[in-house]
Enzyme design. Structure first.
Site, short mmCIF file in Angstrom:
data_model
loop_
_atom_site.label_atom_id
_atom_site.label_comp_id
_atom_site.label_asym_id
_atom_site.label_seq_id
_atom_site.Cartn_x
_atom_site.Cartn_y
_atom_site.Cartn_z
N CYS A 154 31.91 44.21 42.01
CA CYS A 154 32.76 44.52 40.87
C CYS A 154 31.94 45.06 39.70
CB CYS A 154 33.59 43.28 40.51
SG CYS A 154 35.08 43.63 39.56
N HIS A 155 31.92 44.35 38.58
CA HIS A 155 31.14 44.79 37.42
C HIS A 155 29.65 44.53 37.57
CE1 HIS A 155 35.09 44.91 35.43
NE2 HIS A 155 34.53 45.71 34.54
#
Length: 184
Positions: free
Chosen positions: A114-115
């Site tokens: 994800c991030h």
């Protein structure tokens, strides 16, 4: 690599707040259950407070140590969970940047979901790499020299080190599976 997941040493780094719950708990627990020795290192020796979807209170976990006390040479693989606030703080902290750079320089794998790839942007590690991540940081990845693809998991061995990436919590089966395969 270690040749066996039961002899593998995995480092997971986080801040103490803002981690996407399952992006931390699934790799942590699944890898431990498979026999890997997993260390959770946070910014402070205080509970790690996770969130669900960046806004709802999640599980609290006690870290094993702080990330300023660990060294890349003691581990086989680095995991960077997501969570917008978690990685927004990780990516500007000297120790996590230095750890990511040390893993890559030593040719050791890094797994980011994800991030999580945001840390690798600031560590200047994405030039020549192809990866997947949340769509919200696509421009950052590209500006850092990476190529963004939209896949549940992507493995890239360019530049002398393995990068394992996934987009979101829905991809955790593929993400953790790729980490296990890499560890042996």
């Amino acid at each position: 690599m270690t040749g066996s997941i039961t002899t593998a040493k995995v480092l997971i780094i986080t801040q103490n707040w803002g981690i996407e719950e399952t992006e931390l708990t699934r790799p942590l627990r699944d890898l431990r259950k498979a026999g890997a020795r997993v260390t959770l290192a946070a910014a402070e020796q205080a509970p790690v407070e996770t969130l669900q979807h960046d806004r709802y209170e999640g599980e609290r976990l006690d870290p094993d140590t702080t990330y300023d006390q660990v060294h890349a040479e003691d581990y086989d693989l680095l995991v960077v969970p997501g969570g917008t606030t978690n990685v927004d703080r990780l990516r500007v902290a000297e120790d996590p940047i230095a750890l990511a750079q040390a893993f890559a320089k030593a040719g050791k794998p890094i797994a980011a979901i994800c991030h999580g790839a945001w840390l690798l942007v600031n560590a200047d590690l994405l030039g020549g790499k192809t990866l997947t991540s949340t769509r919200y940081i696509k421009r950052d990845v590209e500006n850092a020299g990476g190529v963004q693809v939209n896949e549940p998991v992507h493995i890239d061995d360019a530049q002398g080190w393995r990068l394992i990436t996934s987009r979101k919590p829905d991809d955790l089966d593929a993400f953790v599976g790729a980490i296990k395969d890499t560890l042996g």
